[in-house]
Design an enzyme around this catalytic site. Structure first.
Site, PDB file in Angstrom:
ATOM      1  N   ASN A  26      43.778  -8.547  19.565  1.00  0.00           N
ATOM      2  CA  ASN A  26      43.290  -7.502  20.524  1.00  0.00           C
ATOM      3  C   ASN A  26      44.566  -6.796  21.126  1.00  0.00           C
ATOM      4  OD1 ASN A  26      41.090  -6.641  22.490  1.00  0.00           O
ATOM      5  ND2 ASN A  26      42.951  -6.979  24.070  1.00  0.00           N
TER       6      ASN A  26
ATOM      7  N   GLY B 291      41.809  -1.468  21.851  1.00  0.00           N
ATOM      8  CA  GLY B 291      40.962  -1.842  20.820  1.00  0.00           C
ATOM      9  C   GLY B 291      41.524  -3.148  20.140  1.00  0.00           C
TER      10      GLY B 291
ATOM     11  N   HIS C 207     -44.819  39.217 -16.980  1.00  0.00           N
ATOM     12  CA  HIS C 207     -45.341  40.303 -16.791  1.00  0.00           C
ATOM     13  C   HIS C 207     -44.438  41.041 -15.633  1.00  0.00           C
ATOM     14  CE1 HIS C 207     -48.120  38.320 -14.151  1.00  0.00           C
ATOM     15  NE2 HIS C 207     -48.168  39.409 -13.435  1.00  0.00           N
TER      16      HIS C 207
ATOM     17  N   ASP D 248      41.522  -3.190  30.120  1.00  0.00           N
ATOM     18  CA  ASP D 248      41.300  -3.478  28.716  1.00  0.00           C
ATOM     19  C   ASP D 248      39.946  -4.549  28.520  1.00  0.00           C
ATOM     20  OD1 ASP D 248      41.914  -3.078  26.040  1.00  0.00           O
ATOM     21  OD2 ASP D 248      42.249  -5.253  26.168  1.00  0.00           O
TER      22      ASP D 248
ATOM     23  N   SER E 196     -47.891  37.345  -8.384  1.00  0.00           N
ATOM     24  CA  SER E 196     -47.529  36.992  -9.804  1.00  0.00           C
ATOM     25  C   SER E 196     -46.242  36.572  -9.739  1.00  0.00           C
ATOM     26  CB  SER E 196     -47.428  38.265 -10.491  1.00  0.00           C
ATOM     27  OG  SER E 196     -48.987  38.554 -10.878  1.00  0.00           O
TER      28      SER E 196
ATOM     29  N   GLU F 258      25.539 -21.280  -4.298  1.00  0.00           N
ATOM     30  CA  GLU F 258      24.822 -21.166  -3.274  1.00  0.00           C
ATOM     31  C   GLU F 258      23.439 -20.519  -3.358  1.00  0.00           C
ATOM     32  OE1 GLU F 258      25.057 -21.121   1.546  1.00  0.00           O
ATOM     33  OE2 GLU F 258      26.606 -19.847   0.346  1.00  0.00           O
TER      34      GLU F 258
ATOM     35  N   ASP G 276     -47.155  33.734 -20.370  1.00  0.00           N
ATOM     36  CA  ASP G 276     -46.428  34.586 -19.533  1.00  0.00           C
ATOM     37  C   ASP G 276     -45.315  33.786 -18.522  1.00  0.00           C
ATOM     38  OD1 ASP G 276     -46.326  36.645 -17.808  1.00  0.00           O
ATOM     39  OD2 ASP G 276     -47.966  36.244 -16.682  1.00  0.00           O
TER      40      ASP G 276
ATOM     41  N   ASP H  82      28.920 -15.253   0.175  1.00  0.00           N
ATOM     42  CA  ASP H  82      28.868 -14.522   1.637  1.00  0.00           C
ATOM     43  C   ASP H  82      29.933 -15.351   2.493  1.00  0.00           C
ATOM     44  OD1 ASP H  82      28.079 -17.151   1.990  1.00  0.00           O
ATOM     45  OD2 ASP H  82      26.292 -16.608   2.876  1.00  0.00           O
TER      46      ASP H  82
END
Length: 695
Positions: free
Chosen positions: A150, A154, A475, A132, A633, A226, A532, A273
């Site tokens: 414990n 787990g 032309h 464990d 031309s 704080e 022209d 906190d």
């Protein structure tokens, strides 16, 4: 009896079985063979770890254990490589402590031997077992903020008296949220006030009264929440109203007191906190009649200005410069409106002042003018856009940077509201050749990129003056239908037109505009070629390139003495005879303008006894052995002479008429383009504006 009790105890254990056993090398303890190998792997259950304890190790020793070796991996990562001979005490003290998996992880082991050993080695043996994992003791990140317990496989967290376990099952917090709706006065404070407030607090206090009242908050002077050395809130107090969140507040700086919320509904939130010994806060709340705030909406000012307004009072709201009123989602052109204070403390109407939106600028799609970074355009007040030209054969005329103005128009740095234009780079061929049509030189591709060839109904030339227009002699095109004229560009060899693999650019006409004062007729029946000149609008824009570029128009009333004429017209035979032939190649010659007296000495008309008419709209030019000729031309006479370094070149003249080339007078008459610059620009501008209106 003792063995029986032990057996019963083992049978009474939980349903899962412990993982344990021996792992040893092939042939242990008699010795392993050459080329021996093995693979072994086991995984621990959740909340457990797996370990290997070697009790014997005798392998061939080598540098970096490259011959015989046992390797141990944790979750695929190498954690130990062993070879040689180790005593039991050394294994226990230096090797075995590291042969451990992570919680719920796996251990794997490999063994290999090489092809031979000089002496016999017994190998290795170890005992593996599962145990464990104590999260409370061995895992500093177990997350329990107060107590950790414990158990096999787990752990779980618990809290001291007065705290409860939050939904994350790890954080201990206090029950400090209260609904105080319906109360007109009262007190609110941080948990444990006036002692230090609790760790991991998450408090919410809800206040709610009638809509015609507002809540007023009075904070005590002992405000202590704080705060970090750089002024950031570690723990925080915030005040939430329907109009927004005020705060966070922290440190020793009191919120404004009395604090007018301008709302009948308020939520006060306080969070802390897991560390700190600060005192917290305390406040008293009460109610008063609602008043309207001094600000009706953001980005605006009000007239008259007061700290607060009462029911029935009116103000004029004026949006800031560059902002306009948005009424029900529609932006208006106005920047003002009148608002009335209601007994609920709200202004009616309460329109938004939002930035003026200039929209996207109106530029043609698929054109040369384009926006820089067009996928990231912003069009509100003070936003900027930048223009450039997508082709190197164009230059930007006007400013490139525009700003969205306060009146909703894009304005350049110079105050212009008209968008810039991409103007064709003219008169700058990319290819040059210094050299010295009748007596002319063969042009190379790209040397005279503005010269266009016309084959029908009359053979002649034209000059490209932008990507949509060309100019020629009247032309040449007076008998052509407006939409049937075809021009060819990007070539010097007329025979390549028939080559489907050539890069010849074929252009069709959309409109032909002959000068209104041109004396219509044919070369054989007229003695007057005044005015022209004709313009040709192409059916589509041409793609400019090194072999197809426009020529610049001259300055109004400018005079150039020297120039270069080019054309696909009649050329003199190489034998030097009088016989002429139509040239397949574009030829050019450098010639100079003659004095006025020589130009006024005109030849006779081909079919009449009268002499040809010379006007101020013409000039004549030539040189010994060099001249324009029949079928030239409409071709260009450009100035200065076409030699390297003289650019930009301008279209000074258009080949118009002259004596027969067989007579070798070397004197041609040209339309003086400088006299028609205004007509050319005005005509193009009028046509393009009408086309834009049609769209």
């Amino acid at each position: 009896m003792i063995r029986l009790s032990l057996l019963l105890l083992l049978l009474s254990r939980p349903a899962y079985s412990m993982l344990l056993g021996w792992v040893e090398s092939p042939g242990y303890p008699t010795g392993y063979l050459p080329h021996a190998s093995m693979n072994w792997s086991r995984c621990a259950q959740k909340g457990h770890t797996l370990s290997i304890k070697l009790i014997h190790l005798d392998l061939e020793d080598s540098h970096d254990c490259e011959n015989d070796a046992v390797k141990v991996f944790s979750n695929g990562n190498l954690i130990s490589v062993l070879c040689g001979k180790r005593e039991f005490e050394e294994l226990q003290s230096t090797v075995n402590p590291s042969l451990l998996s992570s919680p719920g992880g796996c251990l794997s082991l490999t063994f290999h031997s090489d092809y031979s050993n000089t002496e016999r080695h017994t190998g290795f043996r170890g005992f593996y077992s599962e145990q464990d994992f104590d999260e409370c003791k061995d895992d500093p990140d177990n997350g329990c903020t107060q107590f950790c317990h414990n158990y096999i496989g787990g752990y779980h967290c618990s809290c001291r008296h007065g705290y409860y376990l939050d939904v994350d099952k790890h954080t201990c917090t206090v029950s400090c949220s209260k609904d105080l709706s319906g109360l007109y006065n009262g007190d609110i404070s941080s948990p444990s006030w006036p002692a230090s407030y609790a760790d991991n607090a998450n408090c919410q206090y809800t206040l709610s009264v009638e809509a015609t009242l507002q809540l007023e908050l009075h904070f005590s002077e002992d405000f202590d929440v704080e705060q970090s050395p750089d002024g950031q809130c570690i723990d925080a107090l915030s005040i939430e109203t329907p109009s927004g969140i005020l705060g966070p507040f922290c440190g020793h700086t009191l919120p404004p007191s009395p604090f007018l919320t301008h709302s009948h509904r308020v939520k006060i939130r306080f969070t802390s906190d897991g560390f700190g010994t600060n005192k917290g806060f305390s406040l008293h709340f009460k109610t008063r009649d609602k008043v309207c705030p001094a600000v009706v909406t953001s980005h605006s000012t009000v007239t008259p200005q007061q700290p607060e307004y009462h029911e029935g009072e009116t103000v004029t709201v004026t949006c800031d410069l560059g902002y306009v009123v948005n009424t029900d989602g529609n932006q208006t052109l106005s920047n003002q409106y009148v608002a009335i204070c209601q007994n609920t403390g709200v202004w009616t109407p309460n329109y938004v002042c939002e930035p003026v939106d200039c929209g996207l600028p109106d530029i043609p799609e698929g054109g040369i003018l384009q926006l820089v970074d067009s996928d990231n355009i912003h069009s509100q007040y003070k936003d900027q856009i930048q223009f450039n030209c997508s082709s190197t054969y164009y230059t930007l005329e006007g400013d490139d940077l525009y700003t969205c103005s306060a009146i909703g128009e894009w304005v350049s740095g110079g105050g212009e509201t008209e968008m810039p234009k991409c103007i064709e780079v003219c008169g700058k061929p990319e290819k040059y050749r210094v050299a010295r049509i009748l007596g002319g030189e063969d042009a190379k591709l790209g040397e005279i990129p503005w010269h266009l060839l016309i084959k029908e109904p009359n053979r002649g030339g034209a000059s490209l003056i932008n990507d949509r227009w060309a100019v020629t002699a009247a032309h040449v095109v007076e008998t052509a239908e407006e939409t049937s004229l075809r021009l060819y560009g990007g070539l010097v060899d007329g025979k390549t037109i028939r080559d489907r693999f050539s890069n010849v650019v074929i252009m069709d006409s959309e409109r032909i505009i002959i000068h209104p004062d041109y004396n219509k007729g044919t070369p054989c029946s007229t003695s007057n070629f005044d005015n022209d000149i004709a313009l040709i609008r192409l059916a589509s824009r041409v793609n400019l390139g090194p072999n197809l570029l426009p020529i610049c128009l001259p300055e109004v009333n400018s005079v150039d003495e020297q120039g270069t004429v080019s054309g696909w017209g009649k050329a003199e035979s190489k034998t030097g005879s009088v016989k002429l032939y139509t040239s397949a190649l574009l030829k050019y010659a450098h010639i100079g303008a003659y004095p006025l007296t020589k130009c006024q000495d005109t030849p006779s008309a081909p079919t009449a006894n009268e002499r040809m008419t010379f006007t101020n709209n013409m000039f004549c030019a030539g040189a010994d052995g060099k001249d324009s000729c029949q079928q030239d031309s409409g071709s260009p006479f450009v100035s200065p002479m076409l030699t390297e370094g003289n650019e930009p070149y301008h279209l000074t003249g258009i080949v118009s008429w002259g004596p027969p080339c067989e007579e070798k007078q070397y004197k041609g008459y040209y339309t003086k383009v400088a006299n028609y610059v205004d007509w050319i620009k005005e005509t193009i501008d009028t046509v393009e504006k009408s086309k834009k209106g049609e769209r």
